[in-house]
Write a protein that holds these residues in place. Structure first.
Motif, mmCIF file in Angstrom:
data_model
loop_
_atom_site.group_PDB
_atom_site.id
_atom_site.type_symbol
_atom_site.label_atom_id
_atom_site.label_comp_id
_atom_site.label_asym_id
_atom_site.label_seq_id
_atom_site.Cartn_x
_atom_site.Cartn_y
_atom_site.Cartn_z
ATOM 1 N N LYS A 170 -8.367 -20.052 21.411
ATOM 2 C CA LYS A 170 -7.182 -19.648 22.164
ATOM 3 C C LYS A 170 -6.498 -20.851 22.799
ATOM 4 O O LYS A 170 -5.276 -20.969 22.790
ATOM 5 C CB LYS A 170 -7.578 -18.637 23.244
ATOM 6 C CG LYS A 170 -7.967 -17.283 22.708
ATOM 7 C CD LYS A 170 -8.650 -16.425 23.737
ATOM 8 C CE LYS A 170 -7.765 -16.083 24.903
ATOM 9 N NZ LYS A 170 -8.442 -15.175 25.856
ATOM 10 N N TRP A 171 -7.301 -21.783 23.346
ATOM 11 C CA TRP A 171 -6.736 -22.965 23.987
ATOM 12 C C TRP A 171 -6.001 -23.832 22.975
ATOM 13 O O TRP A 171 -4.867 -24.238 23.191
ATOM 14 C CB TRP A 171 -7.848 -23.775 24.647
ATOM 15 C CG TRP A 171 -7.355 -25.024 25.311
ATOM 16 C CD1 TRP A 171 -6.881 -25.154 26.579
ATOM 17 C CD2 TRP A 171 -7.272 -26.332 24.726
ATOM 18 N NE1 TRP A 171 -6.519 -26.457 26.816
ATOM 19 C CE2 TRP A 171 -6.745 -27.194 25.704
ATOM 20 C CE3 TRP A 171 -7.613 -26.832 23.467
ATOM 21 C CZ2 TRP A 171 -6.540 -28.546 25.462
ATOM 22 C CZ3 TRP A 171 -7.398 -28.181 23.222
ATOM 23 C CH2 TRP A 171 -6.874 -29.030 24.218
ATOM 24 N N LEU A 172 -6.651 -24.106 21.849
ATOM 25 C CA LEU A 172 -6.041 -24.976 20.847
ATOM 26 C C LEU A 172 -4.816 -24.332 20.228
ATOM 27 O O LEU A 172 -3.773 -24.969 20.063
ATOM 28 C CB LEU A 172 -7.053 -25.317 19.757
ATOM 29 C CG LEU A 172 -6.520 -26.216 18.633
ATOM 30 C CD1 LEU A 172 -6.103 -27.565 19.198
ATOM 31 C CD2 LEU A 172 -7.561 -26.392 17.545
ATOM 32 N N GLY A 221 -15.381 -25.524 18.836
ATOM 33 C CA GLY A 221 -16.514 -25.073 19.640
ATOM 34 C C GLY A 221 -17.558 -26.173 19.731
ATOM 35 O O GLY A 221 -17.314 -27.330 19.377
ATOM 36 N N LYS A 222 -18.729 -25.836 20.249
ATOM 37 C CA LYS A 222 -19.815 -26.813 20.329
ATOM 38 C C LYS A 222 -20.076 -27.418 18.949
ATOM 39 O O LYS A 222 -20.033 -26.689 17.963
ATOM 40 C CB LYS A 222 -21.082 -26.113 20.841
ATOM 41 C CG LYS A 222 -20.943 -25.509 22.221
ATOM 42 C CD LYS A 222 -22.185 -24.721 22.625
ATOM 43 C CE LYS A 222 -22.393 -23.492 21.764
ATOM 44 N NZ LYS A 222 -23.537 -22.659 22.214
ATOM 45 N N PRO A 223 -20.279 -28.747 18.854
ATOM 46 C CA PRO A 223 -20.601 -29.703 19.917
ATOM 47 C C PRO A 223 -19.410 -30.368 20.604
ATOM 48 O O PRO A 223 -19.602 -31.321 21.350
ATOM 49 C CB PRO A 223 -21.416 -30.756 19.166
ATOM 50 C CG PRO A 223 -20.776 -30.801 17.813
ATOM 51 C CD PRO A 223 -20.432 -29.357 17.505
ATOM 52 N N LEU A 244 -13.710 -26.227 29.562
ATOM 53 C CA LEU A 244 -12.963 -25.022 29.906
ATOM 54 C C LEU A 244 -13.691 -24.205 30.958
ATOM 55 O O LEU A 244 -13.078 -23.663 31.889
ATOM 56 C CB LEU A 244 -12.719 -24.171 28.658
ATOM 57 C CG LEU A 244 -11.692 -24.676 27.645
ATOM 58 C CD1 LEU A 244 -11.676 -23.774 26.420
ATOM 59 C CD2 LEU A 244 -10.308 -24.755 28.267
ATOM 60 N N ALA A 245 -15.020 -24.097 30.833
ATOM 61 C CA ALA A 245 -15.812 -23.338 31.797
ATOM 62 C C ALA A 245 -15.763 -23.993 33.173
ATOM 63 O O ALA A 245 -15.597 -23.304 34.194
ATOM 64 C CB ALA A 245 -17.255 -23.225 31.321
ATOM 65 N N GLY A 276 -14.148 -23.934 38.675
ATOM 66 C CA GLY A 276 -14.139 -24.953 39.710
ATOM 67 C C GLY A 276 -15.464 -25.661 39.873
ATOM 68 O O GLY A 276 -15.893 -25.940 40.998
ATOM 69 N N VAL A 277 -16.127 -25.990 38.760
ATOM 70 C CA VAL A 277 -17.438 -26.623 38.785
ATOM 71 C C VAL A 277 -17.310 -28.073 38.309
ATOM 72 O O VAL A 277 -16.598 -28.361 37.346
ATOM 73 C CB VAL A 277 -18.421 -25.853 37.873
ATOM 74 C CG1 VAL A 277 -19.766 -26.564 37.807
ATOM 75 C CG2 VAL A 277 -18.608 -24.434 38.382
#
Length: 206
Positions: free
Chosen positions: A21-23, A126-128, A135-136, A141-142
């Motif tokens: 979705k972001w890309l 996605g990963k890696p 994004l997380a 806010g981490v």
């Protein structure tokens, strides 16, 4: 998701299509919005909700994900577009997906099949790639010092954490064996036998 250690509600999770979705949202700024998709109905519905259009003819790009509806005709069509030079994106490179019936082919296995037919590799979002942890962290806010990635695969889970600069925890209860870990160039910060040891291990690092 409810278990013995943690209770995690759906709105606190990011699935593999969050990176897509972001890309694709970013690509839409360049009016790229017509895609051919190898993926399940959940991903199709999410991207449809963004206003993206699915097509079987002359797409702007090819998106490959986990697809339990995959058939030979779809594979042939996608390979034709990739050979013709269409941008080729994959949500994640995992070779297998664990189910209650055992491991089944996942996105990475499909991409290998496509490579054998086209000699083309996808851009993996996605990963890696560090995109999902980033994004997380942005969503909740981490900071990098407060985040960690937990998983059973070095080539996706652990590598994603390393690429994002956060703590990587490997559990040996899934795909990775001790032998695979010993031979891997990429090493996790913490190695556990199973997820039941995660909270105790994190408390020791604080």
């Amino acid at each position: 998701v409810e278990g013995r250690l943690l209770t995690i509600r759906g709105h606190r999770t990011l699935r593999d299509f969050a990176g897509a979705k972001w890309l694709l949202r970013d690509r839409r700024r360049g009016l790229v919005e017509r895609q051919i998709l190898l993926g399940n109905d959940v991903l199709r519905a999410e991207l449809s909700g963004m206003g993206l259009v699915f097509t079987e003819d002359d797409p702007d790009y090819v998106l490959v994900a986990f697809d339990t509806t995959l058939d030979y005709a779809k594979m042939c069509k996608v390979c034709d577009f990739i050979r013709a030079g269409k941008p080729y994106i994959a949500t994640h490179p995992d070779f297998v997906c664990p189910t209650e019936f055992g491991s089944v082919p996942d996105c990475g296995s499909v991409c290998d099949m496509i490579y054998n037919a086209t000699k083309k590799r996808p851009v993996v979002i996605g990963k890696p790639s560090p995109l999902m942890p980033q994004l997380a962290m942005e969503a909740y806010g981490v900071s990098v010092d407060e985040a960690c990635v937990v998983g059973d695969r070095i080539y996706t889970d652990v590598k994603s954490g390393l690429n994002a600069g956060i703590t990587s925890i490997l559990v040996l209860s899934g795909e990775t064996t001790q032998e695979i870990l010993d031979e891997s160039v990429d090493k996790p910060h913490i190695v556990l036998q199973d997820a039941g040891q995660i909270l105790a291990a994190l408390k020791e690092t604080v």
